[in-house]
Design a protein around this motif. Structure first.
Motif, PDB file in Angstrom:
ATOM      1  N   GLU A 116       0.837  -1.208   0.000  1.00 22.06           N
ATOM      2  CA  GLU A 116       0.000   0.000   0.000  1.00 22.06           C
ATOM      3  C   GLU A 116       0.875   1.263   0.000  1.00 22.06           C
ATOM      4  OE1 GLU A 116      -3.383   2.216   2.783  1.00 22.06           O
ATOM      5  OE2 GLU A 116      -2.654   0.222   3.331  1.00 22.06           O
ATOM      6  N   PHE A 117       1.932   1.243   0.832  1.00 25.82           N
ATOM      7  CA  PHE A 117       2.851   2.389   0.891  1.00 25.82           C
ATOM      8  C   PHE A 117       3.619   2.535  -0.414  1.00 25.82           C
ATOM      9  CE2 PHE A 117       7.279   3.735   1.779  1.00 25.82           C
ATOM     10  CZ  PHE A 117       7.045   5.037   2.199  1.00 25.82           C
ATOM     11  N   ASN A 118       4.033   1.431  -1.007  1.00 23.08           N
ATOM     12  CA  ASN A 118       4.877   1.446  -2.202  1.00 23.08           C
ATOM     13  C   ASN A 118       4.093   1.777  -3.465  1.00 23.08           C
ATOM     14  OD1 ASN A 118       7.609   1.272  -2.700  1.00 23.08           O
ATOM     15  ND2 ASN A 118       7.546  -0.858  -3.381  1.00 23.08           N
ATOM     16  N   SER A 119       2.769   1.712  -3.393  1.00 26.96           N
ATOM     17  CA  SER A 119       1.940   1.950  -4.571  1.00 26.96           C
ATOM     18  C   SER A 119       1.922   3.426  -4.994  1.00 26.96           C
ATOM     19  CB  SER A 119       0.503   1.476  -4.320  1.00 26.96           C
ATOM     20  OG  SER A 119      -0.074   2.213  -3.240  1.00 26.96           O
ATOM     21  N   THR A 120       2.204   4.330  -4.062  1.00 26.06           N
ATOM     22  CA  THR A 120       2.254   5.756  -4.395  1.00 26.06           C
ATOM     23  C   THR A 120       3.618   6.098  -4.978  1.00 26.06           C
ATOM     24  OG1 THR A 120       2.962   6.288  -2.138  1.00 26.06           O
ATOM     25  CG2 THR A 120       0.596   6.371  -2.591  1.00 26.06           C
ATOM     26  N   VAL A 133       9.236   9.668  -3.952  1.00 26.49           N
ATOM     27  CA  VAL A 133       9.618  11.076  -3.819  1.00 26.49           C
ATOM     28  C   VAL A 133      11.102  11.140  -3.482  1.00 26.49           C
ATOM     29  CG1 VAL A 133       9.227  13.247  -2.589  1.00 26.49           C
ATOM     30  CG2 VAL A 133       7.305  11.700  -3.027  1.00 26.49           C
ATOM     31  N   SER A 134      11.881  11.811  -4.300  1.00 25.89           N
ATOM     32  CA  SER A 134      13.333  11.882  -4.103  1.00 25.89           C
ATOM     33  C   SER A 134      13.692  12.687  -2.857  1.00 25.89           C
ATOM     34  CB  SER A 134      13.989  12.527  -5.331  1.00 25.89           C
ATOM     35  OG  SER A 134      15.361  12.769  -5.084  1.00 25.89           O
ATOM     36  N   PRO A 135      14.668  12.222  -2.085  1.00 26.12           N
ATOM     37  CA  PRO A 135      15.106  12.973  -0.900  1.00 26.12           C
ATOM     38  C   PRO A 135      15.825  14.274  -1.267  1.00 26.12           C
ATOM     39  CG  PRO A 135      16.544  11.094  -1.262  1.00 26.12           C
ATOM     40  CD  PRO A 135      15.407  10.952  -2.221  1.00 26.12           C
ATOM     41  N   TYR A 136      16.205  14.414  -2.558  1.00 25.37           N
ATOM     42  CA  TYR A 136      16.883  15.627  -3.010  1.00 25.37           C
ATOM     43  C   TYR A 136      15.896  16.696  -3.467  1.00 25.37           C
ATOM     44  CZ  TYR A 136      20.960  12.625  -2.766  1.00 25.37           C
ATOM     45  OH  TYR A 136      21.935  11.776  -2.298  1.00 25.37           O
ATOM     46  N   MET A 137      14.610  16.348  -3.416  1.00 24.05           N
ATOM     47  CA  MET A 137      13.557  17.298  -3.767  1.00 24.05           C
ATOM     48  C   MET A 137      13.381  18.320  -2.646  1.00 24.05           C
ATOM     49  SD  MET A 137       9.543  16.378  -4.320  1.00 24.05           S
ATOM     50  CE  MET A 137       8.301  17.674  -4.484  1.00 24.05           C
ATOM     51  N   ASP A 138      13.047  19.553  -3.001  1.00 21.55           N
ATOM     52  CA  ASP A 138      12.836  20.601  -2.011  1.00 21.55           C
ATOM     53  C   ASP A 138      11.606  20.267  -1.169  1.00 21.55           C
ATOM     54  OD1 ASP A 138      12.615  22.864  -0.519  1.00 21.55           O
ATOM     55  OD2 ASP A 138      12.122  24.213  -2.188  1.00 21.55           O
ATOM     56  N   PRO A 139      11.774  20.005   0.141  1.00 17.21           N
ATOM     57  CA  PRO A 139      10.634  19.619   0.974  1.00 17.21           C
ATOM     58  C   PRO A 139       9.650  20.754   1.226  1.00 17.21           C
ATOM     59  CG  PRO A 139      12.576  19.917   2.343  1.00 17.21           C
ATOM     60  CD  PRO A 139      13.022  20.080   0.924  1.00 17.21           C
ATOM     61  N   GLY A 140      10.047  21.977   0.873  1.00 15.95           N
ATOM     62  CA  GLY A 140       9.165  23.124   1.072  1.00 15.95           C
ATOM     63  C   GLY A 140       7.884  23.017   0.253  1.00 15.95           C
ATOM     64  N   GLN A 141       7.914  22.218  -0.794  1.00 15.79           N
ATOM     65  CA  GLN A 141       6.732  22.042  -1.648  1.00 15.79           C
ATOM     66  C   GLN A 141       5.751  21.021  -1.069  1.00 15.79           C
ATOM     67  OE1 GLN A 141       8.067  21.083  -5.633  1.00 15.79           O
ATOM     68  NE2 GLN A 141       9.871  22.385  -5.439  1.00 15.79           N
ATOM     69  N   LEU A 142       6.170  20.298  -0.025  1.00 17.02           N
ATOM     70  CA  LEU A 142       5.337  19.241   0.542  1.00 17.02           C
ATOM     71  C   LEU A 142       4.669  19.698   1.832  1.00 17.02           C
ATOM     72  CD1 LEU A 142       7.826  16.276   0.040  1.00 17.02           C
ATOM     73  CD2 LEU A 142       5.959  16.952  -1.477  1.00 17.02           C
ATOM     74  N   THR A 175       1.245  14.473   5.066  1.00 16.49           N
ATOM     75  CA  THR A 175       0.731  13.850   3.843  1.00 16.49           C
ATOM     76  C   THR A 175       1.538  12.607   3.483  1.00 16.49           C
ATOM     77  OG1 THR A 175       2.162  15.221   2.438  1.00 16.49           O
ATOM     78  CG2 THR A 175      -0.041  16.083   2.966  1.00 16.49           C
ATOM     79  N   LYS A 176       0.981  11.779   2.602  1.00 14.30           N
ATOM     80  CA  LYS A 176       1.677  10.573   2.147  1.00 14.30           C
ATOM     81  C   LYS A 176       2.951  10.926   1.394  1.00 14.30           C
ATOM     82  CE  LYS A 176      -2.286   7.434   1.879  1.00 14.30           C
ATOM     83  NZ  LYS A 176      -3.101   6.567   0.997  1.00 14.30           N
ATOM     84  N   GLU A 177       2.899  12.044   0.678  1.00 12.16           N
ATOM     85  CA  GLU A 177       4.079  12.474  -0.081  1.00 12.16           C
ATOM     86  C   GLU A 177       5.228  12.839   0.848  1.00 12.16           C
ATOM     87  OE1 GLU A 177       1.034  13.634  -0.591  1.00 12.16           O
ATOM     88  OE2 GLU A 177       0.554  12.727  -2.547  1.00 12.16           O
ATOM     89  N   MET A 178       4.886  13.518   1.962  1.00  7.36           N
ATOM     90  CA  MET A 178       5.920  13.900   2.921  1.00  7.36           C
ATOM     91  C   MET A 178       6.502  12.666   3.603  1.00  7.36           C
ATOM     92  SD  MET A 178       7.536  16.518   3.921  1.00  7.36           S
ATOM     93  CE  MET A 178       8.721  16.961   5.170  1.00  7.36           C
ATOM     94  N   LYS A 184       6.636   9.711   2.295  1.00  8.88           N
ATOM     95  CA  LYS A 184       7.432   9.031   1.276  1.00  8.88           C
ATOM     96  C   LYS A 184       8.817   9.679   1.150  1.00  8.88           C
ATOM     97  CE  LYS A 184       6.631   5.864  -2.045  1.00  8.88           C
ATOM     98  NZ  LYS A 184       5.708   4.734  -2.089  1.00  8.88           N
ATOM     99  N   ARG A 185       8.835  11.005   1.200  1.00  9.19           N
ATOM    100  CA  ARG A 185      10.102  11.726   1.104  1.00  9.19           C
ATOM    101  C   ARG A 185      10.991  11.442   2.316  1.00  9.19           C
ATOM    102  NH1 ARG A 185      13.324  16.025   3.654  1.00  9.19           N
ATOM    103  NH2 ARG A 185      14.723  16.694   1.990  1.00  9.19           N
ATOM    104  N   THR A 186      10.380  11.404   3.519  1.00  8.42           N
ATOM    105  CA  THR A 186      11.145  11.168   4.753  1.00  8.42           C
ATOM    106  C   THR A 186      11.735   9.763   4.774  1.00  8.42           C
ATOM    107  OG1 THR A 186       9.661  12.678   5.940  1.00  8.42           O
ATOM    108  CG2 THR A 186      11.062  11.253   7.269  1.00  8.42           C
ATOM    109  N   VAL A 187      10.914   8.765   4.399  1.00  7.57           N
ATOM    110  CA  VAL A 187      11.401   7.381   4.336  1.00  7.57           C
ATOM    111  C   VAL A 187      12.532   7.281   3.312  1.00  7.57           C
ATOM    112  CG1 VAL A 187      10.802   4.997   3.728  1.00  7.57           C
ATOM    113  CG2 VAL A 187       9.240   6.352   5.124  1.00  7.57           C
ATOM    114  N   GLY A 188      12.357   7.951   2.183  1.00  7.35           N
ATOM    115  CA  GLY A 188      13.392   7.954   1.149  1.00  7.35           C
ATOM    116  C   GLY A 188      14.669   8.623   1.620  1.00  7.35           C
TER     117      GLY A 188
END
Length: 414
Positions: free
Chosen positions: A229-233, A236-245, A249-252, A254-258
């Motif tokens: 379920e988590f992997n289906s989304t 999100v690259s850890p080098y992406m600017d987190p200010g956009q997240l 949220t699931k995206e945030m 995903k970024r943190t786990v990454g």
């Protein structure tokens, strides 16, 4: 009765809360990964002792000085006893009524080999430092905090002198706070070629979309369901600017786990102390309850509390208890581990021989004591026999009759 019920109502929530808090750190033990941690533990301690010796004048260390350092090494007992367990690594000698410690010739050869590897790995270390800065929110990291993790990433004690000034096009030292503790390393220029995570590199090689891998037994059905379920989304690259997240949220998530995955991928041993990682909450925008996040994704991370020190390992980095991809620095450090083990084996064998000798001598003494006891017993028996012979006439029936006859019979011969 009313008071008793009231006490139950008051205490039950606290017990429930305690159990719930404790369960946040609960994870089924993996014997192989626990073994990997215990094997590294001795290496870490002896590596620290090695560095202490190398930094001391003439590289000869008084054992009384090492004893004082034992608390910082989280060790107890005698420093003398510890270093003597590793005769292949440390040499102990007496001089002017004081004991000293120095590295053996074989150990010094490994130190030189490690320095050579560090020189050869310089570009890798430069890229590693750049990646760390690129993942941070302001593209800079506090020097004091980074020093706590420098050995995890393979940086030497003098990396600020060896690497940073040499690559002024990538790094610079800044101090916006004016205090010594506020000194930072800042990224000067962004390199898009480096802004690619280990997961993305692996996906490119396989020609698939980037996603996480799960290292759990197939019998863990519910854990696998949560992972899918988590992997289906989308990743999100850890080098992406987190200010956009947005937080929560699931995206945030995903970024943190990454990001944690990428940090562990950059370490030598694919592991790091959760406490030390938590020091970078602001720089990497990590959640307050980092432990909850890590335990939620137990297919990706393994959390251990061995030695009462919470550590997170990257599951996919290990096959059994062995690292899959070994950094050249790890290979050198494993030689150090083998030298340690050789010395420990020699110490244990010698210690065992000494114990056997003590037991043998104790056995000889015991045997001698038994011989003396047996002789004393024989002597006692012979003395009893002699005394019995002397008194035998008195106890003989015929002699007794004669004795009484002489005593009471007037007609008996005088």
């Amino acid at each position: 009765m009313h008071i008793r019920n009231l006490n139950c109502l008051i205490h039950k929530p606290s017990i429930k809360y305690f159990c719930r808090s404790f369960s946040l750190w609960s994870m089924k033990k993996d014997p192989d990964l626990e073994s990997a941690l215990s094997r590294n533990r001795r290496w870490i301690v002896n590596n620290q002792i090695k560095n202490i010796v190398l930094r001391y004048p003439n590289q000869i260390l008084p054992l009384r000085f090492l004893q004082k350092k034992f608390k910082t090494l989280d060790l107890q007992g005698s420093a003398m006893n510890w270093v003597k367990k590793y005769p292949c690594c440390f040499e102990v000698f007496l001089q002017h009524d004081e004991y000293y410690c120095r590295l053996t010739k074989r150990m010094m050869a490994l130190v030189e080999e490690e320095e050579t590897v560090k020189d050869m790995q310089e570009q890798v270390l430069v890229q590693r430092l750049a990646k760390l800065l690129m993942m941070s929110t302001n593209h800079r990291l506090n020097v004091v905090k980074l020093n706590e993790l420098k050995r995890n990433f393979g940086f030497s004690d003098d990396y600020l002198i060896r690497i940073v000034p040499k690559y002024s096009d990538l790094f610079r030292i800044v101090n916006y706070g004016g205090r010594r503790s506020s000194m930072d390393i800042e990224l000067v220029s962004w390199n898009s070629d480096l802004a690619v995570s280990a997961i993305e590199i692996s996906a490119q090689k396989q020609g698939v979309e980037p996603c996480f891998s799960c290292s759990l037994p197939s019998t863990w059905v519910k854990s696998w369901e949560r992972f899918h379920e988590f992997n289906s989304t989308p990743y999100v690259s850890p080098y992406m600017d987190p200010g956009q997240l947005v937080e929560g949220t699931k995206e945030m998530e995903k970024r943190t786990v990454g990001l944690v995955h990428e940090l562990l991928s950059l370490t030598l041993w694919k592991k790091v102390s959760i406490l030390k990682l938590g020091h970078f909450k602001r720089e990497f925008r990590l959640p307050d309850k980092l432990n909850v996040l890590l335990l939620k994704h137990l297919g990706i991370f393994y959390v251990s509390n061995k030695y009462q020190l919470y550590t997170v390992l990257l599951r996919e980095g290990y096959k059994g208890s062995e690292l899959i991809d070994k950094d050249p620095l790890v290979v050198v450090k494993e030689k150090f581990g083998e030298l340690m083990q050789e010395g420990l084996h020699e110490y244990n064998r010698r210690h065992c021989s000494q114990n056997l000798e003590k037991k043998r001598k104790a056995g000889m003494v015991l045997s001698r004591l038994r011989e003396i006891e047996d002789k004393n017993s024989d002597l006692s028996d012979s003395e009893d026999q002699v005394q019995g012979d002397k008194l035998g006439g008195l106890f003989d029936p015929e002699e007794r009759k004669r004795f009484y006859k002489v005593l009471f019979d007037d007609d008996a011969p005088g």
